[in-house]
Design a protein around this motif. Sequence first.
Motif, PDB file in Angstrom:
ATOM      1  N   UNK A 140      18.410 -24.796 -14.560  1.00  0.00           N
ATOM      2  CA  UNK A 140      17.749 -25.031 -13.273  1.00  0.00           C
ATOM      3  C   UNK A 140      16.870 -23.874 -12.824  1.00  0.00           C
ATOM      4  N   UNK A 141      17.325 -22.640 -12.981  1.00  0.00           N
ATOM      5  CA  UNK A 141      16.534 -21.500 -12.493  1.00  0.00           C
ATOM      6  C   UNK A 141      15.241 -21.328 -13.280  1.00  0.00           C
ATOM      7  N   UNK A 142      15.184 -21.854 -14.506  1.00  0.00           N
ATOM      8  CA  UNK A 142      13.973 -21.741 -15.313  1.00  0.00           C
ATOM      9  C   UNK A 142      12.927 -22.786 -14.953  1.00  0.00           C
ATOM     10  N   UNK A 143      13.325 -23.863 -14.306  1.00  0.00           N
ATOM     11  CA  UNK A 143      12.363 -24.941 -14.062  1.00  0.00           C
ATOM     12  C   UNK A 143      12.010 -25.117 -12.592  1.00  0.00           C
ATOM     13  N   UNK A 144      12.866 -24.686 -11.684  1.00  0.00           N
ATOM     14  CA  UNK A 144      12.699 -25.114 -10.297  1.00  0.00           C
ATOM     15  C   UNK A 144      11.581 -24.392  -9.547  1.00  0.00           C
ATOM     16  N   UNK A 145      11.075 -23.286 -10.062  1.00  0.00           N
ATOM     17  CA  UNK A 145       9.989 -22.574  -9.391  1.00  0.00           C
ATOM     18  C   UNK A 145       8.682 -22.623 -10.169  1.00  0.00           C
ATOM     19  N   UNK A 146       8.589 -23.543 -11.119  1.00  0.00           N
ATOM     20  CA  UNK A 146       7.372 -23.653 -11.915  1.00  0.00           C
ATOM     21  C   UNK A 146       7.541 -23.033 -13.286  1.00  0.00           C
ATOM     22  N   UNK A 147       6.538 -23.253 -14.126  1.00  0.00           N
ATOM     23  CA  UNK A 147       6.578 -22.742 -15.496  1.00  0.00           C
ATOM     24  C   UNK A 147       6.271 -21.252 -15.507  1.00  0.00           C
ATOM     25  N   UNK A 148       7.251 -20.459 -15.931  1.00  0.00           N
ATOM     26  CA  UNK A 148       7.103 -19.018 -16.024  1.00  0.00           C
ATOM     27  C   UNK A 148       6.609 -18.674 -17.431  1.00  0.00           C
ATOM     28  N   UNK A 149       5.410 -18.081 -17.564  1.00  0.00           N
ATOM     29  CA  UNK A 149       4.903 -17.779 -18.910  1.00  0.00           C
ATOM     30  C   UNK A 149       5.795 -16.828 -19.691  1.00  0.00           C
ATOM     31  N   UNK A 150       6.543 -15.974 -18.992  1.00  0.00           N
ATOM     32  CA  UNK A 150       7.435 -15.060 -19.708  1.00  0.00           C
ATOM     33  C   UNK A 150       8.564 -15.828 -20.394  1.00  0.00           C
ATOM     34  N   UNK A 151       9.026 -16.909 -19.769  1.00  0.00           N
ATOM     35  CA  UNK A 151      10.044 -17.739 -20.419  1.00  0.00           C
ATOM     36  C   UNK A 151       9.480 -18.418 -21.656  1.00  0.00           C
ATOM     37  N   UNK A 152       8.224 -18.879 -21.556  1.00  0.00           N
ATOM     38  CA  UNK A 152       7.599 -19.546 -22.694  1.00  0.00           C
ATOM     39  C   UNK A 152       7.350 -18.565 -23.834  1.00  0.00           C
ATOM     40  N   UNK A 153       6.709 -17.462 -23.531  1.00  0.00           N
ATOM     41  CA  UNK A 153       6.404 -16.491 -24.588  1.00  0.00           C
ATOM     42  C   UNK A 153       7.664 -15.815 -25.106  1.00  0.00           C
ATOM     43  N   UNK A 154       8.708 -15.741 -24.255  1.00  0.00           N
ATOM     44  CA  UNK A 154       9.987 -15.198 -24.694  1.00  0.00           C
ATOM     45  C   UNK A 154      10.848 -16.208 -25.428  1.00  0.00           C
ATOM     46  N   UNK A 155      10.336 -17.431 -25.555  1.00  0.00           N
ATOM     47  CA  UNK A 155      10.987 -18.508 -26.326  1.00  0.00           C
ATOM     48  C   UNK A 155      12.395 -18.791 -25.811  1.00  0.00           C
ATOM     49  N   UNK A 156      12.483 -18.897 -24.473  1.00  0.00           N
ATOM     50  CA  UNK A 156      13.779 -19.094 -23.838  1.00  0.00           C
ATOM     51  C   UNK A 156      14.126 -20.560 -23.603  1.00  0.00           C
ATOM     52  N   UNK A 157      13.159 -21.466 -23.784  1.00  0.00           N
ATOM     53  CA  UNK A 157      13.440 -22.880 -23.576  1.00  0.00           C
ATOM     54  C   UNK A 157      14.199 -23.462 -24.769  1.00  0.00           C
ATOM     55  N   UNK A 158      14.714 -24.672 -24.580  1.00  0.00           N
ATOM     56  CA  UNK A 158      15.488 -25.306 -25.631  1.00  0.00           C
ATOM     57  C   UNK A 158      14.661 -25.601 -26.871  1.00  0.00           C
ATOM     58  N   UNK A 159      15.299 -25.476 -28.053  1.00  0.00           N
ATOM     59  CA  UNK A 159      14.614 -25.802 -29.306  1.00  0.00           C
ATOM     60  C   UNK A 159      15.585 -26.391 -30.334  1.00  0.00           C
ATOM     61  N   UNK A 160      16.677 -26.997 -29.853  1.00  0.00           N
ATOM     62  CA  UNK A 160      17.659 -27.626 -30.733  1.00  0.00           C
ATOM     63  C   UNK A 160      17.794 -29.121 -30.442  1.00  0.00           C
ATOM     64  N   UNK A 161      18.228 -29.854 -31.448  1.00  0.00           N
ATOM     65  CA  UNK A 161      18.807 -31.184 -31.283  1.00  0.00           C
ATOM     66  C   UNK A 161      20.300 -31.061 -31.552  1.00  0.00           C
ATOM     67  N   UNK A 162      21.097 -31.774 -30.750  1.00  0.00           N
ATOM     68  CA  UNK A 162      22.552 -31.719 -30.863  1.00  0.00           C
ATOM     69  C   UNK A 162      23.082 -33.099 -31.238  1.00  0.00           C
ATOM     70  N   UNK A 163      23.925 -33.157 -32.247  1.00  0.00           N
ATOM     71  CA  UNK A 163      24.494 -34.414 -32.735  1.00  0.00           C
ATOM     72  C   UNK A 163      26.012 -34.389 -32.513  1.00  0.00           C
TER      73      UNK A 163
END
Length: 466
Positions: A205-228
């Motif tokens: 929630x803290x990563x999305x609720x105030x808009x897209x933070x470029x530091x999160x994007x360039x820091x590759x902090x968003x999800x990048x997995x699929x879970x089975x």
Amino acid sequence: MPDVDPTFYRSPTAAITAAPEQLAYVAAFDPSGQKKDALAVVDCAAGSATYGSVVGWAELPTAGNELHHFGWNACSSALCHEGHAGHLERRYLLVPGIRSSRIYVLDTKPDPRHPVVVHTIEADELAGAGYSRPHTVHCGTGGIFMSALGGANGADGPGGVALIDHDTFAVIGPWEVERGAQVLAYDVWWHLNYDTVITSEWATPSMVENGLNPEDLLGRKFGHHLNFWSMSERKLLQRIDLGDEHQMVLELRPAHDPTQAWGFVDTVISAEDLSASVWVWHKDGAQWSVDKVITIPAEPAEPDDLPELLKPFGAVPPLVTDIDLSVDDRWLYVSCWGTGELKQYDVSDPFRPRETASVRLGGIVRREPHPAAPDLPLRGGPQMVEISRDGRRVYVTNSLYAAWDDTLYPDGVGAWMAKVDADVSAGGLQLDNRFFSHGDDFRGLRVHQTRLQGGDASSDSYCYTS
């Protein structure tokens, strides 16, 4: 099951050949949180005098919920499982507020054009399952699945899936028994015949609720997995990393044919080159594998035409924020919210998609108008996509999430909903000049997801092939 709801379709073919939708339900919200959120009802009957217009309006008791994704209490998967205390029918829409963590239950049966709120699941009830920020609704085995981005009371996690009673709408508890390494959450879907649940990942929630933070994007902090997950044991079996450059693994679209063990998922943006991608997951022996099958590059642009976030890159990313798979599993639609494009792919061979058509609306740079209003530059772009069960009609809306709208479209996105006619034999797309709800039609609110009366391409799991 006696007295079965006729909109519970045994197979994809039965869904395709059933009567077409007459109405669309559209989530509408005020980004400022001042006006009460609502569910707009749009006339989809081509012969109607009010075709393409808003013909119903269900206002919620509160503001500030930010209605986002929503779904039916019951659908065709009810034919696969038993144990319900009451008679199930596709009647109630569960409409979560992704900011408020409230979930409103609206009854569409007395008057489909004017749904009424009959129950509210409060945020503290959802917190009892350990979750907040509800996102995706699917009816399923053991109850209604409600994915959630946050932990209890807005905590940053772990996100996951809450289970809600089909009949009483009581929050039963967390669906997961053994979570393993999964923390981030977004979408949830499954392959019923393969005892498999799949979840994807956006952010906390803290990563999305105030808009897209470029530091999160360039820091590759968003999800990048699929879970089975094991559906029967409710435990995580396998995590597949798509690579941390592929940020935000979002919409899950499994094959509708219940004998097939594959599906598509999109990633919003590459931290390396701003491209977006679509991947196919598939059974590989006892394990699951995921392969990238579509790459959509960024488009060069003048820095002066770009919002502050993108000026250093000199390009506009496609930002694939939604995909949808037709019920016959042949056509995949990909929304490029950044460049303002809806793409159609022939996925008869899911491992080799072939682009067959596209239409342009809006876009960060292009602001492509709708042919019904050629002098109106459009903000936003095709975002949420919904396909009719027969695959001939594709509906798009233009808002992503209020804080992210304003980051990438600093002058706002307004509100619009368009319909695209699809050629389901050879491929092709054509905007419907008669169907373009926009602006004051939505009473100053923005619009997000659409659900179609009687079901749509992203609502149902099917139990049988005939």
